[in-house]
Design an enzyme around this catalytic site. Sequence first.
Site, mmCIF file in Angstrom:
data_model
loop_
_atom_site.group_PDB
_atom_site.id
_atom_site.type_symbol
_atom_site.label_atom_id
_atom_site.label_comp_id
_atom_site.label_asym_id
_atom_site.label_seq_id
_atom_site.Cartn_x
_atom_site.Cartn_y
_atom_site.Cartn_z
ATOM 1 N N CYS A 140 -0.432 5.727 -7.968
ATOM 2 C CA CYS A 140 -1.280 4.626 -7.528
ATOM 3 C C CYS A 140 -0.579 3.310 -7.854
ATOM 4 O O CYS A 140 -0.159 3.095 -8.987
ATOM 5 C CB CYS A 140 -2.625 4.714 -8.251
ATOM 6 S SG CYS A 140 -3.583 3.207 -8.214
ATOM 7 N N GLN B 193 -3.723 5.694 -1.147
ATOM 8 C CA GLN B 193 -3.898 6.859 -0.285
ATOM 9 C C GLN B 193 -4.066 6.470 1.183
ATOM 10 O O GLN B 193 -3.562 7.153 2.076
ATOM 11 C CB GLN B 193 -5.090 7.693 -0.765
ATOM 12 C CG GLN B 193 -5.271 8.986 0.011
ATOM 13 C CD GLN B 193 -6.357 9.850 -0.574
ATOM 14 O OE1 GLN B 193 -6.565 9.874 -1.777
ATOM 15 N NE2 GLN B 193 -7.057 10.579 0.279
#
Length: 195
Positions: free
Chosen positions: A87, A128
Amino acid sequence: MPYKSFEEYNIKVTDDVKNRYKNIITDLGEDISRDGLEKTPERAAKAMQFLTQGYHQDPVKILKSAMFKESYNEMVIVKDIELYSLCEHHILPFFGKAHIAYIPNGYIVGLSKLPRIVDVFSRRLQVQERLNEQILDCINDTLKPQGVAVVIEAAHMCMMMRGVQKQNSTTTTSGFRGQFEKIETRNEFLKLIGK
């Protein structure tokens, strides 16, 4: 002969990142000379290079290396492709599965190239949503198929081990191009991947 793993790292980058990790560990209050931590900065520097190697790989070149002229024009699905990424907001892992389908338009691609494309884009600092879109667009723009579909399901450590601390949450993203924008084709794909 026993199996040997070979990994190559940029020495200058490794040394620079290693020194930064030493400072971080020290700033957190740890003793960098402690037995268990002595080699940690170098290991962490190499790990970070491995986990971000996608910046130095060309996904288009990978796909083009195994494109074959073929008349097959039905759906091709590779599902349950493991993915591991970081992330970009907290540099914590997110991991899960990608499901990819395409409908050829004169060319097919070697099946192993689809998971390789997932790896190229996931081995970068990511979100994502962008990861899903980059995989989708790369396949669509390179193969020029009748349609492409990508679904990613992942668990995010930034939501599990910090922040809201929701252990059982998963995030699903999806993208569709061409024939998969038609509800009938999209539903067939989703049914075949068990969604």
